[in-house]
Scaffold this active site. Sequence first.
Site, PDB file in Angstrom:
ATOM      1  CG  ASN A 208      -0.343  -0.039   2.459  1.00 19.53           C
ATOM      2  OD1 ASN A 208       0.646   1.106   2.797  1.00 19.53           O
ATOM      3  ND2 ASN A 208      -0.282  -1.046   2.952  1.00 19.53           N
ATOM      4  CG  ASP A 276      -7.336  -4.751   6.546  1.00 25.62           C
ATOM      5  OD1 ASP A 276      -6.983  -4.609   7.397  1.00 25.62           O
ATOM      6  OD2 ASP A 276      -8.129  -3.919   5.713  1.00 25.62           O
ATOM      7  CE  LYS A 286       8.888 -13.582 -12.900  1.00 26.35           C
ATOM      8  NZ  LYS A 286       9.670 -13.089 -13.841  1.00 26.35           N
ATOM      9  N   PRO A 304      -3.835 -11.193  10.709  1.00 22.12           N
ATOM     10  CG  PRO A 304      -1.726 -11.421  12.011  1.00 22.12           C
ATOM     11  CD  PRO A 304      -2.508 -11.717  10.511  1.00 22.12           C
ATOM     12  CG  ASP A 305      -6.717  -5.785  13.689  1.00 24.93           C
ATOM     13  OD1 ASP A 305      -6.103  -4.977  14.427  1.00 24.93           O
ATOM     14  OD2 ASP A 305      -7.725  -4.977  13.175  1.00 24.93           O
ATOM     15  CB  ILE A 306      -0.865  -5.879  14.911  1.00 17.41           C
ATOM     16  CG1 ILE A 306      -0.480  -6.842  13.526  1.00 17.41           C
ATOM     17  CG2 ILE A 306       0.184  -5.913  15.772  1.00 17.41           C
ATOM     18  CD1 ILE A 306       0.579  -6.221  12.622  1.00 17.41           C
ATOM     19  CG  PHE A 324      -2.648   6.385  13.929  1.00 12.75           C
ATOM     20  CD1 PHE A 324      -1.705   5.636  15.024  1.00 12.75           C
ATOM     21  CD2 PHE A 324      -2.261   7.676  13.478  1.00 12.75           C
ATOM     22  CE1 PHE A 324      -0.872   6.540  15.555  1.00 12.75           C
ATOM     23  CE2 PHE A 324      -1.606   8.342  14.438  1.00 12.75           C
ATOM     24  CZ  PHE A 324      -0.993   7.675  15.126  1.00 12.75           C
ATOM     25  CE  LYS A 338     -11.213   1.664  11.910  1.00 15.33           C
ATOM     26  NZ  LYS A 338     -10.595   2.204  10.624  1.00 15.33           N
ATOM     27  CE  LYS A 342      -9.245  -1.970  14.052  1.00 13.84           C
ATOM     28  NZ  LYS A 342      -8.170  -2.356  13.059  1.00 13.84           N
TER      29      LYS A 342
HETATM   30  O1  C5P Z   1      -9.197  -1.238  10.717  1.00 13.90           O
HETATM   31  P1  C5P Z   1      -8.300  -0.355  10.101  1.00 13.90           P
HETATM   32  O2  C5P Z   1      -7.064  -0.843   9.424  1.00 13.90           O
HETATM   33  O3  C5P Z   1      -8.766   0.637   9.646  1.00 13.90           O
HETATM   34  O4  C5P Z   1      -7.408   0.063  11.433  1.00 13.90           O
HETATM   35  C1  C5P Z   1      -6.425   0.828  11.496  1.00 13.90           C
HETATM   36  C2  C5P Z   1      -5.510   0.514  12.915  1.00 13.90           C
HETATM   37  O5  C5P Z   1      -5.296  -0.638  13.402  1.00 13.90           O
HETATM   38  C3  C5P Z   1      -4.195   1.130  12.755  1.00 13.90           C
HETATM   39  O6  C5P Z   1      -3.691   1.634  13.947  1.00 13.90           O
HETATM   40  C4  C5P Z   1      -3.380   0.112  12.188  1.00 13.90           C
HETATM   41  O7  C5P Z   1      -2.039   0.210  12.553  1.00 13.90           O
HETATM   42  C5  C5P Z   1      -4.051  -1.144  12.995  1.00 13.90           C
HETATM   43  N1  C5P Z   1      -4.184  -2.462  12.363  1.00 13.90           N
HETATM   44  C6  C5P Z   1      -3.370  -3.314  12.900  1.00 13.90           C
HETATM   45  N2  C5P Z   1      -3.302  -4.703  12.213  1.00 13.90           N
HETATM   46  C7  C5P Z   1      -4.376  -4.885  11.179  1.00 13.90           C
HETATM   47  C8  C5P Z   1      -4.847  -3.736  10.666  1.00 13.90           C
HETATM   48  C9  C5P Z   1      -4.822  -2.506  11.373  1.00 13.90           C
HETATM   49  O8  C5P Z   1      -2.607  -3.145  13.830  1.00 13.90           O
HETATM   50  N3  C5P Z   1      -4.314  -6.025  10.496  1.00 13.90           N
END
Ligand code: C5P
Length: 400
Positions: A208, A276, A286, A304-306, A324, A338, A342
């Site tokens: 990205n 995501d 390749k 994983p959502d960290i 953020f 959000k 979270k």
């Molecule tokens: O859900 P979204 O991507 O909008 O959330 C943004 C926040 O979540 C940011 O703080 C980003 O660093 C964190 N994040 C994360 N792991 C992910 C997706 C988002 O830590 N897989």
Amino acid sequence: MLTGKRVLLIIGGGIAAFKSLDLIRRLRDQGAEVVPVLTRAAEEFVTPLSVSALAAQKVYRDLFDLTDEAEMGHIELSRAADLVVVAPATADLMAKMASGLANDLASTLLMATDKRVLIAPSMNVRMWEHPATQRNLTVLHGDGILVAGPDKGAMACGEFGPGRMAEVPEIIDAIDAALRDGPLKGRHVIVTSGPTHEPIDPVRYIANRSSGAQGTAMAEALRDLGATVTFVTGPADVAPPPGVDVVRIETAREMLAAVQAAHPADAAVFAAAVADWRVENASGSKMKKDGSGKAPALEFAENPDILATVSQMDEGRPGLVVGFAAETDDVVENATAKRLRKQCDWIVANDVSVETGIMGGDENAIVLIDAEGADVWPRMAKRDVARLLAQRIADAVGAR
Ligand code: C5P
């Protein structure tokens, strides 16, 4: 006072080198330990013996001095200090620093160090005003190098103007400010930054447009308040700041592992733009066109959502978790939702619609959302946003 602080002092070859002898004395008066390094040219202005006597230390002079390497290698030497000071910093040393040359002990130490560097430039006014020196100064500012002086005045060469090395008390003040114990001293903060790269095959990936500017500014601001910062960064455009522990990762899963390995922490700031999704059927070799005209079908798995993972830790959760949220509409509503989803403590929300000019720009306008509600901040430079946020974090961590 600078009691217990260790300063690696690189003395460059300029007439102002004589002032560095006084600088050594004053630093030692304040309780600092001074480890001196002389460039070849500096030895024309001050003798190793006088420097060594004043510092009560061995003087380091040569990159290939085997005894030194056996005692303490140049990498270790560059890191065993709390601060690296270059005084006088000649036009030549500044040029070397700006272009990353490492062809003698001083320039190699400056490349190898993971500590902050403060320079006290000293040169003829024409040399100081030369576009090359001013260009180098801009590069050094961008690299996070601290600069004391130069002063304006009569010079040893008979000319008048800016270029004279700052007086010793001024350099001491700058050293003191760089080493000052901030409100986050002894606190550990994890910062994530930059994009992640999710491989499709060994040569292709999904990424990205995150530059890493926001996370880098946060890490710098937290460091400046005295925090020990673990900076977990994806492949960003902006270089990591000096004076932080850098952990480089590529994928979201590596980022999570690095964040978990960095625990425990007093606070965690998640500024990274984490992908995501990852490609679940990434190929080990390749991918090639097979002539059938059929595109490969990529399958995706959720990363994983960290932020959520750390916010929801049962044990050892950092005292303050900050996320953020870059939104294009209904900023406060979306970011508030959000935060709850979270379970982080704060969300720093901003409107990144094209018309705001915030994405890729130098300014930001944020809304800080916590359990109490939403606090709308005026538009300001991104660095100022980071400074004020870091101060808020320091207040919150201090209160816990
Ligand atoms: O859900 P979204 O991507 O909008 O959330 C943004 C926040 O979540 C940011 O703080 C980003 O660093 C964190 N994040 C994360 N792991 C992910 C997706 C988002 O830590 N897989």
